[in-house]
Design a protein around this motif. Sequence first.
Motif, PDB file in Angstrom:
ATOM      1  N   THR A  99     -12.931  -1.991  14.344  1.00  0.00           N
ATOM      2  CA  THR A  99     -12.490  -3.358  14.636  1.00  0.00           C
ATOM      3  C   THR A  99     -11.538  -3.764  13.508  1.00  0.00           C
ATOM      4  OG1 THR A  99     -14.180  -4.441  13.309  1.00  0.00           O
ATOM      5  CG2 THR A  99     -14.783  -3.874  15.591  1.00  0.00           C
ATOM      6  N   PRO A 100     -10.780  -4.830  13.711  1.00  0.00           N
ATOM      7  CA  PRO A 100      -9.893  -5.273  12.625  1.00  0.00           C
ATOM      8  C   PRO A 100     -10.645  -5.513  11.310  1.00  0.00           C
ATOM      9  CG  PRO A 100      -9.282  -6.366  14.663  1.00  0.00           C
ATOM     10  CD  PRO A 100     -10.527  -5.577  14.958  1.00  0.00           C
ATOM     11  N   ASP A 101     -11.928  -5.913  11.395  1.00  0.00           N
ATOM     12  CA  ASP A 101     -12.706  -6.134  10.168  1.00  0.00           C
ATOM     13  C   ASP A 101     -12.960  -4.847   9.397  1.00  0.00           C
ATOM     14  OD1 ASP A 101     -12.911  -8.792  10.537  1.00  0.00           O
ATOM     15  OD2 ASP A 101     -14.898  -8.737  11.498  1.00  0.00           O
ATOM     16  N   ASP A 102     -12.931  -3.717  10.111  1.00  0.00           N
ATOM     17  CA  ASP A 102     -13.237  -2.437   9.463  1.00  0.00           C
ATOM     18  C   ASP A 102     -12.068  -1.868   8.656  1.00  0.00           C
ATOM     19  OD1 ASP A 102     -15.747  -2.408  10.718  1.00  0.00           O
ATOM     20  OD2 ASP A 102     -14.915  -1.494  12.534  1.00  0.00           O
ATOM     21  N   VAL A 103     -10.862  -2.353   8.913  1.00  0.00           N
ATOM     22  CA  VAL A 103      -9.700  -1.765   8.224  1.00  0.00           C
ATOM     23  C   VAL A 103      -9.268  -2.638   7.045  1.00  0.00           C
ATOM     24  CG1 VAL A 103      -8.824  -0.550  10.277  1.00  0.00           C
ATOM     25  CG2 VAL A 103      -8.005  -2.851   9.773  1.00  0.00           C
ATOM     26  N   SER A 104      -8.749  -1.960   6.013  1.00  0.00           N
ATOM     27  CA  SER A 104      -8.313  -2.735   4.845  1.00  0.00           C
ATOM     28  C   SER A 104      -6.963  -3.391   5.123  1.00  0.00           C
ATOM     29  CB  SER A 104      -8.233  -1.852   3.604  1.00  0.00           C
ATOM     30  OG  SER A 104      -7.285  -0.832   3.774  1.00  0.00           O
ATOM     31  N   GLN A 105      -6.079  -2.682   5.818  1.00  0.00           N
ATOM     32  CA  GLN A 105      -4.754  -3.219   6.112  1.00  0.00           C
ATOM     33  C   GLN A 105      -4.184  -2.605   7.375  1.00  0.00           C
ATOM     34  OE1 GLN A 105      -2.524  -5.451   4.576  1.00  0.00           O
ATOM     35  NE2 GLN A 105      -4.216  -6.061   3.264  1.00  0.00           N
ATOM     36  N   VAL A 106      -3.383  -3.372   8.086  1.00  0.00           N
ATOM     37  CA  VAL A 106      -2.550  -2.820   9.152  1.00  0.00           C
ATOM     38  C   VAL A 106      -1.105  -2.960   8.666  1.00  0.00           C
ATOM     39  CG1 VAL A 106      -1.834  -2.988  11.557  1.00  0.00           C
ATOM     40  CG2 VAL A 106      -4.183  -3.569  10.934  1.00  0.00           C
ATOM     41  N   ILE A 107      -0.434  -1.821   8.545  1.00  0.00           N
ATOM     42  CA  ILE A 107       0.971  -1.865   8.116  1.00  0.00           C
ATOM     43  C   ILE A 107       1.841  -1.722   9.354  1.00  0.00           C
ATOM     44  CG2 ILE A 107       2.750  -0.809   6.686  1.00  0.00           C
ATOM     45  CD1 ILE A 107       0.549   0.330   4.906  1.00  0.00           C
ATOM     46  N   CYS A 108       2.536  -2.795   9.693  1.00  0.00           N
ATOM     47  CA  CYS A 108       3.419  -2.790  10.861  1.00  0.00           C
ATOM     48  C   CYS A 108       4.852  -2.587  10.409  1.00  0.00           C
ATOM     49  CB  CYS A 108       3.389  -4.147  11.563  1.00  0.00           C
ATOM     50  SG  CYS A 108       1.846  -4.538  12.337  1.00  0.00           S
ATOM     51  N   HIS A 109       5.611  -1.868  11.203  1.00  0.00           N
ATOM     52  CA  HIS A 109       7.053  -1.809  10.977  1.00  0.00           C
ATOM     53  C   HIS A 109       7.580  -3.241  10.907  1.00  0.00           C
ATOM     54  CE1 HIS A 109      11.237  -1.247  11.338  1.00  0.00           C
ATOM     55  NE2 HIS A 109      11.312  -1.565  12.607  1.00  0.00           N
ATOM     56  N   LYS A 154     -12.246   2.687   2.980  1.00  0.00           N
ATOM     57  CA  LYS A 154     -11.956   1.794   4.111  1.00  0.00           C
ATOM     58  C   LYS A 154     -10.667   2.277   4.791  1.00  0.00           C
ATOM     59  CE  LYS A 154     -13.088  -2.868   5.150  1.00  0.00           C
ATOM     60  NZ  LYS A 154     -13.193  -4.241   4.850  1.00  0.00           N
ATOM     61  N   PRO A 155     -10.696   2.477   6.111  1.00  0.00           N
ATOM     62  CA  PRO A 155      -9.494   2.976   6.771  1.00  0.00           C
ATOM     63  C   PRO A 155      -8.349   1.956   6.769  1.00  0.00           C
ATOM     64  CG  PRO A 155     -11.408   3.030   8.245  1.00  0.00           C
ATOM     65  CD  PRO A 155     -11.797   2.248   7.034  1.00  0.00           C
ATOM     66  N   PHE A 156      -7.141   2.459   6.884  1.00  0.00           N
ATOM     67  CA  PHE A 156      -5.999   1.570   7.119  1.00  0.00           C
ATOM     68  C   PHE A 156      -5.138   2.163   8.217  1.00  0.00           C
ATOM     69  CE2 PHE A 156      -2.151   3.485   5.223  1.00  0.00           C
ATOM     70  CZ  PHE A 156      -2.710   4.557   4.523  1.00  0.00           C
ATOM     71  N   MET A 157      -4.317   1.298   8.808  1.00  0.00           N
ATOM     72  CA  MET A 157      -3.565   1.696  10.003  1.00  0.00           C
ATOM     73  C   MET A 157      -2.070   1.460   9.785  1.00  0.00           C
ATOM     74  SD  MET A 157      -4.016  -0.010  13.792  1.00  0.00           S
ATOM     75  CE  MET A 157      -5.727   0.412  13.993  1.00  0.00           C
ATOM     76  N   MET A 158      -1.268   2.368  10.334  1.00  0.00           N
ATOM     77  CA  MET A 158       0.189   2.153  10.327  1.00  0.00           C
ATOM     78  C   MET A 158       0.680   2.171  11.766  1.00  0.00           C
ATOM     79  SD  MET A 158       1.077   4.716   7.193  1.00  0.00           S
ATOM     80  CE  MET A 158      -0.484   5.551   7.273  1.00  0.00           C
ATOM     81  N   VAL A 159       1.574   1.249  12.109  1.00  0.00           N
ATOM     82  CA  VAL A 159       2.141   1.232  13.466  1.00  0.00           C
ATOM     83  C   VAL A 159       3.634   0.932  13.397  1.00  0.00           C
ATOM     84  CG1 VAL A 159       0.236   0.696  15.043  1.00  0.00           C
ATOM     85  CG2 VAL A 159       1.211  -1.116  13.691  1.00  0.00           C
ATOM     86  N   ALA A 160       4.370   1.627  14.256  1.00  0.00           N
ATOM     87  CA  ALA A 160       5.822   1.422  14.255  1.00  0.00           C
ATOM     88  C   ALA A 160       6.377   1.631  15.654  1.00  0.00           C
ATOM     89  CB  ALA A 160       6.484   2.386  13.282  1.00  0.00           C
ATOM     90  N   PHE A 161       7.533   1.054  15.892  1.00  0.00           N
ATOM     91  CA  PHE A 161       8.270   1.302  17.128  1.00  0.00           C
ATOM     92  C   PHE A 161       9.748   1.296  16.766  1.00  0.00           C
ATOM     93  CE2 PHE A 161      10.562  -2.571  17.706  1.00  0.00           C
ATOM     94  CZ  PHE A 161       9.877  -3.448  16.896  1.00  0.00           C
ATOM     95  N   GLY A 162      10.574   1.876  17.618  1.00  0.00           N
ATOM     96  CA  GLY A 162      11.996   1.864  17.296  1.00  0.00           C
ATOM     97  C   GLY A 162      12.850   2.543  18.335  1.00  0.00           C
ATOM     98  N   GLY A 163      14.071   2.827  17.911  1.00  0.00           N
ATOM     99  CA  GLY A 163      15.061   3.440  18.798  1.00  0.00           C
ATOM    100  C   GLY A 163      14.560   4.754  19.362  1.00  0.00           C
TER     101      GLY A 163
END
Length: 336
Positions: A253-263, A316-325
């Motif tokens: 869940t969002p509470d379980d992650v330390s950070q979400v790094i978005c593009h 603590k897990p963290f997440m990275m997400v990106a989108f692009g060309g």
Amino acid sequence: MMGQLPSGACGVRILGTGSAVPDRRLTNDDFARMMDTSDEWITQRTGIRERRVLDLRTEGCSTLAQRALERAIEGAGIKAEELDFVIVATVTMEMTCPSVACRIAGAVGAKNAAAFDLGAACSGFVYALNTAEAMIRAGRARTIAVLGAEAMSSILDYTDRSVSILFGDAAGCAIIQADPDPTKGCIYQHMGADGSGWHALYIPRRESDVPAEDADNPIRLGSLRMNGKEVFRFAVTKFKEVMEDAFKKTSLTPDDVSQVICHQSNIRIIDAAREKLGIDSSKIYVNIDRYGNSSAGSVPLCLDELWRAGKITKGKPFMMVAFGGGLTWASSVWNT
Ligand code: UT7
């Protein structure tokens, strides 16, 4: 890329990170002096206040990439000779041959490393990191430098107010290495592409690259062309989908992650996804106000700032997400 290869199941850890941005700032007021725009419009529509730009007479993508790599090597406490691969995600290399990766590997003395560039636009760093992590887990390499580096100012038409105000130059690097603990590293990754949407974001080199729908628009060859509204719609939907998928597949869940790094594309895109998923704003790192959108540079630049601030907490897990060309998108969830 010889070196000592790990045997049996292994995990992957982040040894250190680094980043680099040019000293030169281009503020919204600077744009307002150059074209018909305002600080108010840019801030409200994008969240960007300033971005950094290279002096392209003497600097380029490799300049930033090399600095970020040097800082990451120092932070990781390794010797350049230990690197098995140097992978640079970029779409703004000075030359298509040699790659930025080859040039910077040579410059820092990574003489045992294979080196190549990877092109997935703004998703590039997450694509490269996922690829590198899988190579280490497969036992094909032990230590890899993964970079996202862009000289966006080299592909911008500074008379196009709807595109040029968005982007800045930056590079970031993570050095990852095999770890005996198999629970460490990427616990979930997803990468996707929809090439049918390529014309929403592209850099035409020849007249014949320009699709019929853009034939009547003013296009400068070699400059980034973007259908802002189309990319915006795609991004808002995709960000939510990609994050939702990553949470679901990892049972986090969002509470379980330390950070979400978005593009860092547009604060409205990030906020829309965050609100839809009910993620607290303290969990989503934002530096778009200072650097704008640096394409493949944006996620590793955030990662380096968070890493150095001690906000990527162990255990603590963290997440990275990106989108692009491409169009492309990618996620990567890590156990540190
Ligand atoms: O890494 C992925 C890269 N791309 C993105 O993430 C971009 C996604 N798209 C966006 O972020 C937004 O679409 C933009 C920020 C590019 C544009 O924002 P918008 O709210 O979609 O504005 P719009 O394109 O609907 O334009 C609204 C108005 C237009 O004027 P009219 O036709 O209503 O008179 C534009 O001409 O704003 C005008 N406009 C500007 N005005 C002042 C466009 N750019 C500017 C500007 N300053 N810089």
